[in-house]
Design an enzyme around this catalytic site. Structure first.
Site, PDB file in Angstrom:
ATOM      1  N   ASN A 116      12.653 -60.865  39.649  1.00 35.78           N
ATOM      2  CA  ASN A 116      13.478 -60.206  38.630  1.00 35.78           C
ATOM      3  C   ASN A 116      12.622 -59.747  37.455  1.00 35.78           C
ATOM      4  OD1 ASN A 116      15.823 -60.676  40.046  1.00 35.78           O
ATOM      5  ND2 ASN A 116      16.593 -62.266  38.691  1.00 35.78           N
ATOM      6  N   ARG A 144      22.250 -47.649  49.160  1.00 38.33           N
ATOM      7  CA  ARG A 144      21.206 -48.508  49.729  1.00 38.33           C
ATOM      8  C   ARG A 144      21.720 -49.023  51.058  1.00 38.33           C
ATOM      9  NH1 ARG A 144      17.671 -49.654  45.449  1.00 38.33           N
ATOM     10  NH2 ARG A 144      18.643 -49.821  43.388  1.00 38.33           N
ATOM     11  N   HIS A 159      26.629 -43.093  43.113  1.00 36.47           N
ATOM     12  CA  HIS A 159      26.593 -44.543  43.236  1.00 36.47           C
ATOM     13  C   HIS A 159      27.872 -45.103  43.842  1.00 36.47           C
ATOM     14  CE1 HIS A 159      26.546 -48.751  41.457  1.00 36.47           C
ATOM     15  NE2 HIS A 159      25.356 -48.677  42.027  1.00 36.47           N
ATOM     16  N   TYR A 192      25.844 -60.862  48.888  1.00 34.66           N
ATOM     17  CA  TYR A 192      26.493 -60.246  47.730  1.00 34.66           C
ATOM     18  C   TYR A 192      27.997 -60.460  47.825  1.00 34.66           C
ATOM     19  CZ  TYR A 192      22.455 -57.458  46.154  1.00 34.66           C
ATOM     20  OH  TYR A 192      21.248 -57.043  45.657  1.00 34.66           O
ATOM     21  N   ARG A 206      28.204 -61.110  35.121  1.00 34.50           N
ATOM     22  CA  ARG A 206      27.088 -61.812  35.739  1.00 34.50           C
ATOM     23  C   ARG A 206      25.802 -61.653  34.942  1.00 34.50           C
ATOM     24  NH1 ARG A 206      25.598 -58.827  40.113  1.00 34.50           N
ATOM     25  NH2 ARG A 206      23.657 -58.183  39.138  1.00 34.50           N
ATOM     26  N   HIS A 253      29.021 -59.555  42.523  1.00 40.65           N
ATOM     27  CA  HIS A 253      28.714 -58.127  42.458  1.00 40.65           C
ATOM     28  C   HIS A 253      29.952 -57.247  42.346  1.00 40.65           C
ATOM     29  CE1 HIS A 253      26.900 -54.324  44.327  1.00 40.65           C
ATOM     30  NE2 HIS A 253      26.154 -54.562  43.268  1.00 40.65           N
TER      31      HIS A 253
END
Length: 726
Positions: free
Chosen positions: A75, A407, A467, A501, A597, A625
């Site tokens: 991260n 993705r 997105h 996720y 989150r 998520h």
């Protein structure tokens, strides 16, 4: 973390990061107190601190703690590569960087550096003092060369000679050999050697090969222990073989982080893919922004690195060996189930089960019967989203498939389904977002493969990232009519990430949603300009306006003495317009619950400003998520799910979509998610008015509080087939 999110098969938790997230059309109207926002970058570092707290927690399974150590490191790498790099680039080039926290960009950068130094020291300490001793107790030893006896050294010498030595490339630095290029995130050894004949001292660099295991397994010594030695430690103790005849004076580890942002002027680009590929080649040569060194590095070597790399003292991070604890992902993969979370097998959504036990599943019949809400990873991605697209590809009654791809995984059954559909003669449209950060090359590869198979591939709108997570299947029914089967999700069409996720997805045959998606896909693939949707809220045209309108409705209801309430779950919230609307709602008496989150720019619990706002954060084995927006609406709740966080980029520079849920059972399930997340009896972090996060994970008697993800897993696993479907 976004992710949107970056992940590999280890289950990486990371925030999605963009360096262009500073621009905003917001103008402060002066009606609310100043200094009402938390710093966006420090809030991200606070998120990564929560990840680190999981690594420090002795209540968690040991190898999961190892995993969280690696996640923290990965991260932080991305944070420097994108956010810190972007901030430095803007300051250096004179681009205005507006801040809403009353500090200059240089002051923000200084705060980031100070906090990052603290966290990296704490991270190294957690490994050395907490996790490594626990690994030793569990029979998993990460040794150093000094720990090894002569028999071990003799055996590992053979490994070095035959498996490692041939791959190494020592590079000298002298007038005939300029200082070598140091690739980003590579682990390196600096070596000072002396020629015994001339007495001349010279510098050399050895790159630790990333193609080899980071932790080399030591030969079995018949004690039943798993023993490893860091690859760089093994190389360091065989330098004599790399520099024969030279005296080894000293050696140290170092690691460089570079700016890996990619910039493309889409308006000036004649071919987006070719422009992006050129930028990807340039990425690896971005300027250094962080230098990590071992704490024993001498000043002479350090000064050389600083001079040749062009970094400042503030950008140097002096740490104990080993560097790059992201390599601990390899240790996490050790097959010791007792040291990991108990495995959970996703169930098939009860709404998608065959009409009769043992029968074949017909996903289109299930969706046509009623809307279906799936909750991953508790409910299987494979038997829902993947099955939806695979059945669509194989069904001769399906005429067309349209889908967005942001993705996906390397061996994607989703992409293969689209290829199969095109080869079967169906009309297939794939909107591939080739600018998805760090997945650019993979998406280019998929785009070309899809085009070769006959899929119509488009790249969305100039200047915007696509997105949203959308799929539309057009099917001809037995009576000749056409039905639109739609899927709107909160997460990517990625089978790998779906296992780690937490996401929601809606399947529906509602013609209203089908028409909305048809219009939106036409806008993305053609030149249509559609401004009105019925069950969707779409960015960048009107998502922010639509949400603020609903926040204002709750504000008006509270002022009129009517029931009101707002509950939002998302990854991040920094958009000033949305935050200010929530502040005003709180001032009017609206109860506001936020489950965030990652990044939160809002200050909860400030007297007179946000007394009625509570903020919680949930982190655990899965990455939370899903994005959910729930408004009381006078007793008839309006609830949306979708792909958008409350960030400038999501609301202004991305195509995002939220869909409104209408099924009463789905609305009840959403309420249950919020009830569990916000309960004082659930393990979580609470955001305080000063921006500090406090972990609440133990009851008064010291026992662990229930984990939201474990509870959700139990609830969903206990669901049974609906009576009507039996």
């Amino acid at each position: 973390m976004d992710a949107d999110i970056t992940i590999d098969d280890t289950g990486l938790i990371t925030e999605s990061l963009d360096d262009d997230d500073y621009e905003s059309a917001w103008v402060d109207d002066g009606t609310l107190p100043g200094n009402r926002y938390l710093d966006r970058e420090l809030s991200w570092l606070a998120f990564n601190t929560r990840v680190l707290e999981l690594a420090e927690d002795p209540q968690l399974p040991l190898l999961e703690r190892v995993n969280f150590l690696a996640i923290f490191a990965s991260n932080l790498d991305e944070f420097f590569m994108v956010r810190v790099a972007g901030l430095k680039r803007r300051i250096a080039t004179g681009i205005a960087v507006p801040t809403n926290i009353g500090r200059s960009p240089a002051e923000v950068l200084s705060s980031i550096s100070a906090r990052a130094h603290e966290l990296q020291d704490r991270h190294a300490l957690a490994f050395r003092e907490l996790v490594k001793p626990a690994l030793d107790d569990a029979g998993i030893h990460i040794e150093t060369w000094a720990d090894l006896g002569q028999d071990d050294r003799d055996r590992i010498d053979e490994v070095f000679t035959h498996q490692i030595f041939p791959v190494l490339m020592p590079l000298a630095v002298d007038p005939a050999h300029p200082f070598p290029y140091i690739s980003g995130l590579s682990l390196n050894l600096s070596v000072r050697v002396r020629n015994p004949k001339t007495g001349k001292v010279q510098f050399a660099r050895i790159k630790v090969p990333s193609i080899l295991p980071r932790f080399v397994k030591l030969p079995d010594d018949e004690r039943g222990l798993l023993r490893f030695i860091p690859l760089e430690d093994l190389i360091s103790n065989h330098l004599g073989e790399l520099f024969p005849g030279m005296e080894i004076l000293d050696h140290h580890e170092f690691r460089v982080t570079r700016n890996e942002d990619v910039e493309i002027d889409e308006d000036e680009s004649e071919n987006l893919i070719q422009s992006l590929e050129r930028e990807l080649l340039r990425r690896r040569f971005g300027p250094p922004i962080r230098l990590e060194i071992t704490e024993d590095m001498d000043d002479r070597t350090l000064n050389l690195l600083i001079r040749e790399l062009g970094v400042t003292e503030q950008e140097v991070y002096r740490l104990p060996a080993p560097l790059d604890l992201g390599g601990l992902f390899e240790v996490f993969k050790i097959d010791r189930p007792s040291l990991k979370y108990r495995k959970h097998l996703p169930t098939t959504s009860t709404a998608l089960l065959p009409a009769e036990p043992g029968g074949e599943s017909n996903i289109f019949a299930s969706i046509k019967r009623r809307d279906v809400l799936v909750h991953h990873p508790y409910e299987s991605f494979g038997t829902s989203v993947q099955a939806f697209l695979e059945q669509a590809a194989a069904d001769p009654s399906v005429l067309a498939i349209k889908q967005t791809l942001y993705r996906t995984s390397g061996d994607s059954p989703i992409v293969e389904a689209l290829i199969d559909a095109a080869q079967a003669g169906k009309a297939v449209l794939a909107l591939v977002e080739i600018k998805a950060r760090f997945d650019e090359q993979a998406n280019i590869t998929w785009a070309r493969k899809l085009e070769k198979a006959g899929v119509h591939v488009v790249y969305g709108l100039v200047g915007l990232k696509t997105h949203c997570k959308l799929a539309l299947v057009v099917r001809q029914e037995s009576d000749g009519s056409l039905t639109n089967y739609s899927h709107v999700g909160t997460g990517n069409y990625n089978p790998k990430t779906s296992r780690v996720y937490e996401d929601l997805g809606l399947f529906t045959a509602d013609p209203v949603v089908g028409n909305d998606l048809t219009r939106l896909f036409n806008e993305l693939s053609g030149y249509a300009i559609e401004k009105k949707f019925k069950r969707l809220l779409v960015a960048p045209l009107h998502l922010r306006k639509g949400l603020i309108k609903r926040i204002k409705n709750e504000t008006a209801a509270a002022l009129a003495g009517r029931p009101s309430g707002i509950r939002i779950k998302l990854n991040s919230i920094v958009d000033e317009q949305v935050i200010d609307a929530l502040y005003r709602a709180s001032q009017a008496g609206v109860s506001v619950d936020l489950v965030v989150r990652g990044i939160c720019g809002l200050k909860p619990g400030v007297p007179g400003l946000s007394d009625n706002i509570r903020v919680r954060s949930i982190l655990g084995r899965y990455l939370e998520h899903s994005r959910i927006f729930r408004f009381e609406n006078g007793g008839e709740p309006l609830t949306y799910i979708g792909s958008a966080d409350m960030m400038h980029r999501n609301l202004d520079r991305r195509v995002e979509a939220l869909v409104r849920l209408t099924d009463p059972e789905h609305l009840s399930r959403i309420d249950s998610i919020f009830d569990l997340a916000m309960a004082d009896s659930t393990s979580s972090w609470w955001l305080e008015p000063d921006g500090e996060w406090t972990r609440h994970h133990l009851a008064d008697d010291g026992t662990p509080l229930p984990d939201m993800q474990n509870v959700t897993m139990q609830i969903i696993s206990a669901r049974r087939r609906p009576v009507a479907a039996r």
